[in-house]
Design a protein around this motif. Structure first.
Motif, PDB file in Angstrom:
ATOM      1  N   THR A 105       0.837  -1.198   0.000  1.00 34.40           N
ATOM      2  CA  THR A 105       0.000   0.000   0.000  1.00 34.40           C
ATOM      3  C   THR A 105       0.869   1.244   0.000  1.00 34.40           C
ATOM      4  O   THR A 105       1.734   1.404   0.856  1.00 34.40           O
ATOM      5  CB  THR A 105      -0.928   0.025   1.229  1.00 34.40           C
ATOM      6  OG1 THR A 105      -1.729  -1.157   1.240  1.00 34.40           O
ATOM      7  CG2 THR A 105      -1.847   1.242   1.175  1.00 34.40           C
ATOM      8  N   LEU A 107       0.821   5.750  -0.942  1.00 34.73           N
ATOM      9  CA  LEU A 107       0.111   6.961  -1.335  1.00 34.73           C
ATOM     10  C   LEU A 107       0.823   7.538  -2.554  1.00 34.73           C
ATOM     11  O   LEU A 107       1.967   7.977  -2.451  1.00 34.73           O
ATOM     12  CB  LEU A 107       0.099   7.980  -0.199  1.00 34.73           C
ATOM     13  CG  LEU A 107      -0.872   7.738   0.950  1.00 34.73           C
ATOM     14  CD1 LEU A 107      -0.649   8.782   2.049  1.00 34.73           C
ATOM     15  CD2 LEU A 107      -2.318   7.777   0.474  1.00 34.73           C
ATOM     16  N   TYR A 109       1.259  10.326  -5.448  1.00 29.26           N
ATOM     17  CA  TYR A 109       0.908  11.729  -5.654  1.00 29.26           C
ATOM     18  C   TYR A 109       0.118  11.878  -6.942  1.00 29.26           C
ATOM     19  O   TYR A 109       0.467  11.321  -7.985  1.00 29.26           O
ATOM     20  CB  TYR A 109       2.161  12.595  -5.709  1.00 29.26           C
ATOM     21  CG  TYR A 109       1.840  14.077  -5.733  1.00 29.26           C
ATOM     22  CD1 TYR A 109       1.250  14.683  -4.630  1.00 29.26           C
ATOM     23  CD2 TYR A 109       2.101  14.861  -6.856  1.00 29.26           C
ATOM     24  CE1 TYR A 109       0.933  16.031  -4.640  1.00 29.26           C
ATOM     25  CE2 TYR A 109       1.800  16.215  -6.869  1.00 29.26           C
ATOM     26  CZ  TYR A 109       1.213  16.790  -5.762  1.00 29.26           C
ATOM     27  OH  TYR A 109       0.898  18.133  -5.774  1.00 29.26           O
ATOM     28  N   TRP A 115      -3.139  13.134  -2.867  1.00 27.90           N
ATOM     29  CA  TRP A 115      -2.537  11.813  -2.996  1.00 27.90           C
ATOM     30  C   TRP A 115      -3.658  10.777  -3.027  1.00 27.90           C
ATOM     31  O   TRP A 115      -4.682  10.932  -2.381  1.00 27.90           O
ATOM     32  CB  TRP A 115      -1.622  11.502  -1.811  1.00 27.90           C
ATOM     33  CG  TRP A 115      -0.422  12.374  -1.683  1.00 27.90           C
ATOM     34  CD1 TRP A 115       0.863  12.080  -2.028  1.00 27.90           C
ATOM     35  CD2 TRP A 115      -0.378  13.710  -1.148  1.00 27.90           C
ATOM     36  NE1 TRP A 115       1.688  13.132  -1.763  1.00 27.90           N
ATOM     37  CE2 TRP A 115       0.965  14.150  -1.221  1.00 27.90           C
ATOM     38  CE3 TRP A 115      -1.339  14.583  -0.630  1.00 27.90           C
ATOM     39  CZ2 TRP A 115       1.370  15.414  -0.791  1.00 27.90           C
ATOM     40  CZ3 TRP A 115      -0.949  15.845  -0.200  1.00 27.90           C
ATOM     41  CH2 TRP A 115       0.400  16.250  -0.281  1.00 27.90           C
ATOM     42  N   LYS A 116      -3.433   9.693  -3.765  1.00 24.78           N
ATOM     43  CA  LYS A 116      -4.418   8.616  -3.815  1.00 24.78           C
ATOM     44  C   LYS A 116      -3.786   7.312  -3.354  1.00 24.78           C
ATOM     45  O   LYS A 116      -2.620   7.022  -3.650  1.00 24.78           O
ATOM     46  CB  LYS A 116      -4.983   8.461  -5.233  1.00 24.78           C
ATOM     47  CG  LYS A 116      -3.935   8.283  -6.318  1.00 24.78           C
ATOM     48  CD  LYS A 116      -4.564   8.308  -7.701  1.00 24.78           C
ATOM     49  CE  LYS A 116      -3.485   8.250  -8.792  1.00 24.78           C
ATOM     50  NZ  LYS A 116      -4.086   8.345 -10.145  1.00 24.78           N
ATOM     51  N   LYS A 117      -4.542   6.540  -2.596  1.00 19.61           N
ATOM     52  CA  LYS A 117      -4.049   5.265  -2.083  1.00 19.61           C
ATOM     53  C   LYS A 117      -4.061   4.226  -3.205  1.00 19.61           C
ATOM     54  O   LYS A 117      -5.053   4.077  -3.922  1.00 19.61           O
ATOM     55  CB  LYS A 117      -4.894   4.791  -0.911  1.00 19.61           C
ATOM     56  CG  LYS A 117      -4.344   3.572  -0.198  1.00 19.61           C
ATOM     57  CD  LYS A 117      -5.211   3.190   0.997  1.00 19.61           C
ATOM     58  CE  LYS A 117      -5.116   4.198   2.117  1.00 19.61           C
ATOM     59  NZ  LYS A 117      -5.901   3.792   3.306  1.00 19.61           N
ATOM     60  N   LYS A 132       9.190   6.087   1.865  1.00 19.82           N
ATOM     61  CA  LYS A 132       8.078   7.012   2.042  1.00 19.82           C
ATOM     62  C   LYS A 132       8.631   8.302   2.630  1.00 19.82           C
ATOM     63  O   LYS A 132       9.113   8.316   3.766  1.00 19.82           O
ATOM     64  CB  LYS A 132       7.018   6.404   2.968  1.00 19.82           C
ATOM     65  CG  LYS A 132       6.430   5.095   2.431  1.00 19.82           C
ATOM     66  CD  LYS A 132       5.327   4.555   3.333  1.00 19.82           C
ATOM     67  CE  LYS A 132       4.700   3.300   2.738  1.00 19.82           C
ATOM     68  NZ  LYS A 132       3.566   2.795   3.566  1.00 19.82           N
ATOM     69  N   PRO A 140       2.257  13.783   3.896  1.00 17.40           N
ATOM     70  CA  PRO A 140       2.971  13.036   2.857  1.00 17.40           C
ATOM     71  C   PRO A 140       3.655  13.944   1.838  1.00 17.40           C
ATOM     72  O   PRO A 140       3.244  15.081   1.622  1.00 17.40           O
ATOM     73  CB  PRO A 140       1.857  12.219   2.196  1.00 17.40           C
ATOM     74  CG  PRO A 140       0.608  12.984   2.463  1.00 17.40           C
ATOM     75  CD  PRO A 140       0.803  13.622   3.805  1.00 17.40           C
ATOM     76  N   PHE A 253      -4.268   8.374   7.241  1.00 21.61           N
ATOM     77  CA  PHE A 253      -3.972   7.610   6.027  1.00 21.61           C
ATOM     78  C   PHE A 253      -4.813   6.335   5.961  1.00 21.61           C
ATOM     79  O   PHE A 253      -5.240   5.919   4.882  1.00 21.61           O
ATOM     80  CB  PHE A 253      -2.491   7.231   5.984  1.00 21.61           C
ATOM     81  CG  PHE A 253      -1.542   8.399   6.012  1.00 21.61           C
ATOM     82  CD1 PHE A 253      -1.917   9.637   5.510  1.00 21.61           C
ATOM     83  CD2 PHE A 253      -0.272   8.267   6.551  1.00 21.61           C
ATOM     84  CE1 PHE A 253      -1.049  10.724   5.540  1.00 21.61           C
ATOM     85  CE2 PHE A 253       0.600   9.334   6.582  1.00 21.61           C
ATOM     86  CZ  PHE A 253       0.209  10.568   6.079  1.00 21.61           C
ATOM     87  N   SER A 257      -8.947   7.022   1.066  1.00 26.06           N
ATOM     88  CA  SER A 257      -8.351   6.508  -0.172  1.00 26.06           C
ATOM     89  C   SER A 257      -7.856   7.651  -1.062  1.00 26.06           C
ATOM     90  O   SER A 257      -7.140   7.413  -2.032  1.00 26.06           O
ATOM     91  CB  SER A 257      -9.370   5.657  -0.939  1.00 26.06           C
ATOM     92  OG  SER A 257     -10.520   6.431  -1.266  1.00 26.06           O
ATOM     93  N   TYR A 258      -8.264   8.884  -0.727  1.00 24.68           N
ATOM     94  CA  TYR A 258      -7.822  10.060  -1.478  1.00 24.68           C
ATOM     95  C   TYR A 258      -7.657  11.213  -0.499  1.00 24.68           C
ATOM     96  O   TYR A 258      -8.605  11.597   0.180  1.00 24.68           O
ATOM     97  CB  TYR A 258      -8.844  10.429  -2.562  1.00 24.68           C
ATOM     98  CG  TYR A 258      -8.328  11.451  -3.561  1.00 24.68           C
ATOM     99  CD1 TYR A 258      -7.535  11.048  -4.636  1.00 24.68           C
ATOM    100  CD2 TYR A 258      -8.642  12.794  -3.441  1.00 24.68           C
ATOM    101  CE1 TYR A 258      -7.063  11.976  -5.564  1.00 24.68           C
ATOM    102  CE2 TYR A 258      -8.167  13.724  -4.365  1.00 24.68           C
ATOM    103  CZ  TYR A 258      -7.385  13.303  -5.422  1.00 24.68           C
ATOM    104  OH  TYR A 258      -6.906  14.219  -6.337  1.00 24.68           O
TER     105      TYR A 258
END
Length: 307
Positions: A105, A107, A109, A115-117, A132, A140, A253, A257-258
C-alpha cells in the motif's frame, strides 16, 4: 526419490539463506543513511521541449543535517532529518523517510497537493523497499518503490515516482504542478549521494505535458558529531510530540483513499501550526492523549472534504 527430496531441501535452504542475507544487506544500507552530515544541494535544468522556454537559475546551497534512526524493525526503518543552523543554536525539523519492505500500500501523488491510495500486488513489491518521504509537518510528500542492489562494492537503490513541487520552487513557480522524480540513491566512501533526474510536468485533464528536465545532486558527507549536541538535546525534548504526530497521520492515512490538503488555513501553512504545537507540548509537558487531540484538530482543518 529420497535423494531428490534432500536435493530440493538443500536448494531451498540455500535460496532462503541468500534471501535473508540480501535483506540484511538492504537493512544495513538503509540504516547507514543515518548520521551527522554536511549536505550540499545542486540543481540545474538541462532540457526543454519548448523552444521559447526560459531556463531558471541553478540552485546551490548547503547545510548541516543530522539524520536520526527513530525506528528499526525487521520490515520498517524510520529516519528523521533535522536541519542544524547558526552553528548549533537553531534546529528545524526537516524531512522524514520511512523504509518499508514489500509494502503493498502506497500513497501516490496525483496533483495539486493530493494523494491517492494505491494497492499493489505481491509480485509488484517482492524483494523491494518503499521509501516514504514526509514533509516537515509529517504530511505526505512522495512514496517510491525500488530494489536495493549490492554488487562490486556498490550499494544502490533506484526508483521513479511523482511528487509535489520541491520546496525550493513551490513558493516561486506555478508553471508546473508535478515533479516526476528519477531517484538514484547510493552509498559513498564518506556518506551517500541522492542523485535525481527529474521531469517538470503540467498535469491537467488526464494528460501530462513536459516543460523541462532537471538534474539534481544532493551529497551527504559525514562530519564530526561534536557540533550537533544541541540538535540531539532538542530532539529528545520534542520526539514524544512527533511520535504522536506520526501516529495521528497514520490514522488519517488508514481512513482515506484520497487525501487532499489545503496549502493554507487562515493564512498559515500546516507546518507552522505543527511547529507551534510541538513547542507548546514540550514547554507545557502535554500528555500523549492531549498531543493527539490537538494534532487531530489541526489536521482536520487542512483536509479538503470529498465533494
Amino acid at each position: 526419490m529420497k535423494k531428490l527430496h534432500l536435493l530440493f531441501a538443500l536448494i531451498s535452504s540455500v535460496f532462503s539463506v541468500t534471501a535473508q542475507n540480501k535483506i540484511d544487506q538492504d537493512r544495513e544500507a538503509i540504516k547507514s543513511l543515518a548520521g551527522f552530515y554536511k549536505v550540499t544541494f545542486n540543481y540545474a535544468e538541462t532540457f526543454s521541449p519548448e523552444d521559447d522556454y526560459k531556463f531558471h537559475e541553478r540552485h546551490r546551497s548547503s547545510a548541516k543535517e543530522i539524520a536520526i534512526l527513530v525506528e528499526d524493525s525487521p520490515r520498517k526503518i524510520v529516519i528523521q532529518h533535522l536541519l542544524v543552523m547558526r552553528g548549533d543554536s537553531m534546529i528545524i525539523k526537516h524531512w522524514r523517510e520511512d523504509w518499508t519492505y514489500e509494502d503493498q500500500t502506497i500513497l501516490a501523488y496525483d496533483k495539486d497537493n493530493a494523494w491517492k491510495k494505491v494497492t499493489l500486488s505481491a509480485n509488484d513489491v517482492k524483494g523491494k523497499w518503499t521509501q516514504k518521504v514526509f514533509q516537515v509537518d509529517d504530511s505526505p510528500r512522495y512514496q517510491a518503490i525500488g530494489t536495493w542492489v549490492h554488487v562490486d562494492g556498490r550499494h544502490q537503490w533506484q526508483s521513479n515516482t511523482d511528487s509535489p513541487l520541491p520546496r525550493r520552487e513551490s513558493t516561486e513557480r506555478n508553471d508546473y504542478n508535478v515533479l516526476n522524480r528519477g531517484n538514484n540513491l547510493y552509498l559513498t566512501a564518506n556518506g551517500w549521494m541522492f542523485e535525481q533526474d527529474n521531469k517538470k510536468i503540467v498535469r491537467a485533464d488526464g494528460r501530462d505535458k513536459l516543460i523541462a528536465m532537471e538534474k539534481g545532486m544532493e551529497e551527504f558527507i559525514k562530519t564530526d558529531s561534536k557540533s550537533f549536541g544541541y540538535a540531539q538535546t532538542w530532539w529528545k525534548q520534542q520526539e514524544a510530540f512527533w511520535k504522536d504526530a506520526r501516529a495521528s497521520w497514520d490514522a488519517v492515512f488508514a481512513e482515506t483513499s484520497y487525501l487532499k490538503l489545503n496549502l493554507k488555513v487562515e493564512n498559515k501553512l500546516l507546518y507552522e501550526q505543527f511547529f507551534a504545537l510541538g513547542d507548546r507540548s514540550t514547554k507545557e509537558k502535554w500528555s500523549s492523549e492531549k498531543n493527539k487531540e490537538n494534532i487531530k484538530k489541526v489536521i482536520q482543518t487542512y483536509l479538503v472534504k470529498a465533494s
